[in-house]
Design an enzyme around this catalytic site. Structure first.
Site, mmCIF file in Angstrom:
data_model
loop_
_atom_site.group_PDB
_atom_site.id
_atom_site.type_symbol
_atom_site.label_atom_id
_atom_site.label_comp_id
_atom_site.label_asym_id
_atom_site.label_seq_id
_atom_site.Cartn_x
_atom_site.Cartn_y
_atom_site.Cartn_z
ATOM 1 N N HIS A 1 11.754 -0.445 -27.067
ATOM 2 C CA HIS A 1 12.272 -1.851 -27.164
ATOM 3 C C HIS A 1 12.465 -2.005 -28.713
ATOM 4 O O HIS A 1 11.641 -2.065 -29.432
ATOM 5 C CB HIS A 1 11.494 -2.793 -26.367
ATOM 6 C CG HIS A 1 11.318 -2.815 -25.291
ATOM 7 N ND1 HIS A 1 12.327 -3.129 -24.100
ATOM 8 C CD2 HIS A 1 10.229 -2.418 -24.337
ATOM 9 C CE1 HIS A 1 11.964 -2.906 -23.259
ATOM 10 N NE2 HIS A 1 10.595 -2.380 -23.078
ATOM 11 N N TYR B 1 -7.979 7.443 -18.097
ATOM 12 C CA TYR B 1 -8.550 8.245 -17.085
ATOM 13 C C TYR B 1 -8.908 9.473 -17.601
ATOM 14 O O TYR B 1 -7.947 10.271 -18.147
ATOM 15 C CB TYR B 1 -8.075 8.109 -15.832
ATOM 16 C CG TYR B 1 -7.714 6.938 -14.884
ATOM 17 C CD1 TYR B 1 -8.378 5.766 -15.294
ATOM 18 C CD2 TYR B 1 -7.041 6.899 -13.856
ATOM 19 C CE1 TYR B 1 -8.212 4.727 -14.781
ATOM 20 C CE2 TYR B 1 -6.843 5.449 -13.088
ATOM 21 C CZ TYR B 1 -7.430 4.464 -13.484
ATOM 22 O OH TYR B 1 -7.369 3.369 -13.053
ATOM 23 N N GLU C 1 -0.346 8.656 10.795
ATOM 24 C CA GLU C 1 -1.825 8.116 11.103
ATOM 25 C C GLU C 1 -2.699 9.167 11.906
ATOM 26 O O GLU C 1 -3.614 9.047 12.143
ATOM 27 C CB GLU C 1 -1.856 6.768 11.803
ATOM 28 C CG GLU C 1 -1.182 5.620 11.072
ATOM 29 C CD GLU C 1 -0.834 4.350 11.776
ATOM 30 O OE1 GLU C 1 -0.192 4.486 12.852
ATOM 31 O OE2 GLU C 1 -1.077 3.298 11.218
ATOM 32 N N ASP D 1 -5.132 1.933 1.757
ATOM 33 C CA ASP D 1 -5.147 1.456 3.036
ATOM 34 C C ASP D 1 -5.926 2.390 4.291
ATOM 35 O O ASP D 1 -6.794 1.815 4.663
ATOM 36 C CB ASP D 1 -4.016 0.522 3.834
ATOM 37 C CG ASP D 1 -2.814 1.571 3.618
ATOM 38 O OD1 ASP D 1 -2.915 2.797 2.961
ATOM 39 O OD2 ASP D 1 -1.886 1.240 4.499
ATOM 40 N N HIS E 1 0.823 -1.227 0.011
ATOM 41 C CA HIS E 1 0.009 0.153 -0.093
ATOM 42 C C HIS E 1 0.994 1.236 -0.154
ATOM 43 O O HIS E 1 1.155 1.584 0.984
ATOM 44 C CB HIS E 1 -0.961 -0.218 1.112
ATOM 45 C CG HIS E 1 -2.229 -0.955 1.029
ATOM 46 N ND1 HIS E 1 -3.205 -0.439 -0.054
ATOM 47 C CD2 HIS E 1 -2.868 -1.809 1.381
ATOM 48 C CE1 HIS E 1 -4.032 -1.065 -0.105
ATOM 49 N NE2 HIS E 1 -3.794 -2.203 0.731
#
Ligand code: NI
Length: 409
Positions: free
Chosen positions: A258, A314, A387, A122, A117
């Site tokens: 490549h 997106y 946190e 998370d 994560h």
């Protein structure tokens, strides 16, 4: 600890509204941290979030939510119907991790080699589960219908689009959408808002230049795809620098090239992969033709052929101005004006954009940086969050759940 109430309440409630904050009880904070660390230790990649989705579904069910699993493959939707009339709103958390090996040594380090994560998803899941608990406690205050949307596969696989294609909006009647992203760019607990385009569109290009192979000593008998690709790689930068309005941000990056096998052989083909970013839908729409025109010219000049694929991924993440003003004002009441900032635009992309294309929406950021340990960029193998940011995320999501169905524009 009163919650923001709209203009529908008594004078007492109205005066309470202006200074309203939401207190997140310590037991909820502790629980949110535990959830976050557990998810951090067990990261799952896009569309493989079976354990995560199971935890989400179990918790929502225990809190009394109506739970819908398997929406957009591994997505989960928790529905709570309020006692009072109001709109149907969604709050979104993305659940997926990244294919990165974590290099931090903390106690909740990823247990899965090669998965991590590293973007804070998370934390997003833990925040929304924390809010789910607070909201369930105040179910009598809830208006309208609340949909907590736990989305799979934000990182490149477009889980939002897959949920929408699975009928998210039709099945649940969603009218407004809100989501947050933790950000290591901003100080812990600060909420950031921006009206209009906030994240870029992100599309992919896949190119194969087809030449004629030959001996490295005899280029005149071959058509060199490496040389041709090299002219394209430099020339394609003229799309942004010479063809797009300099006041409009755009990026074309060739990220992979490549070709060939050894010193003295001109190969037949050269393959390239790239990403294209823009901040304006009009600019984005012009990109395929402009890029292909440069490619065609380079190949024509060399006598080579090509395959060109432009993959729309997106869209631009554009926040509805009225929703953003509303959410920003709500945030000032919840965390205090001094903890609300203008979020900067980012050339990164977010598949929340698919929701914002469908309904008025606001995506906001939550700062989670308080020092060297928590200021690594997202997607770094050293990424971690402070946190102590989580409670403000819980408070803001709870406030939106309890207020937006009645009071958002
Ligand atoms: Ni992310």
């Amino acid at each position: 600890m009163s919650l923001p109430d709209g203009g529908t309440g008594s004078a007492t409630q109205n005066s309470a509204r202006m200074s309203a904050t939401i207190i997140v009880p310590e037991r909820v904070v502790d629980d949110v941290v535990l959830i976050r660390r557990d998810l951090h230790m067990h990261p799952e990649l896009g569309f493989q979030e079976h354990r995560t989705a199971g935890i989400v579904a179990d918790r929502l069910r225990a809190l009394g939510y109506e739970v819908h699993e398997g929406v957009g493959r591994t997505g989960v939707v928790g529905v709570l119907r309020g006692a009072k009339p109001g709109r149907t709103i969604m709050l979104r958390a993305d659940m997926d991790a990244l294919p990165i090996t974590e290099e931090r040594g903390h106690s909740y380090r990823s247990q899965a080699e090669g998965r991590m994560h590293a973007c804070g998803h998370d934390g997003h899941v833990a925040i929304l589960l924390g809010a789910a608990a607070l909201i369930a406690d105040r179910r009598d205050d809830l208006a309208g219908t609340l949909c907590l949307v736990f989305q799979p596969a934000e990182e490149g696989l477009g889980g939002a689009k897959v949920m929408i294609e699975d009928g998210l909006f039709e099945r649940f009647g969603i009218e407004r959408a809100y989501g947050l992203h933790l950000s290591s760019k901003y100080p812990t607990g600060v909420l950031g808002f921006r009206e209009g385009p906030m994240y870029a569109s992100s599309d992919s290009i896949e190119i194969e230049v087809k030449g004629v192979g030959g001996h490295g000593s005899a280029p005149h008998d071959a058509i060199d795809p490496i040389y041709t690709a090299a002219t394209f790689i430099t020339s394609v930068q003229s799309v942004v620098s010479r063809q797009i309005d300099p006041l409009e941000p755009a990026v074309v990056t060739i990220g992979a090239m490549h070709a060939g096998t050894t010193h003295n052989v001109i190969p037949r083909n050269a393959a390239m992969l790239g990403t294209v970013r823009a901040f304006d839908a009009g600019v984005r729409a012009q990109m395929p033709e402009r890029i292909e025109r440069v490619l065609r010219a380079c190949c024509d000049a060399a006598g080579a052929a090509y395959d060109f694929r432009y993959l729309w991924r997106y869209p631009v993440t554009a926040n509805d101005p009225a929703q953003t003003q509303y959410a920003r004002a709500l945030a000032a009441r919840v965390v205090g004006e001094e903890r609300v900032i203008d979020a900067a635009r980012l050339m990164g992309a977010e598949d929340f954009s698919f929701y914002a294309e469908r309904v008025p929406a606001c995506f906001y950021t939550l700062g989670c940086s308080s020092g060297d340990d928590t200021s690594h960029p997202h997607h770094s193998s050293f990424f971690d969050i402070d946190e102590r940011a989580l409670p403000n995320g819980v408070a803001m999501m709870t406030a939106l759940a309890l207020d937006a169905a009645r009071n958002a524009p």
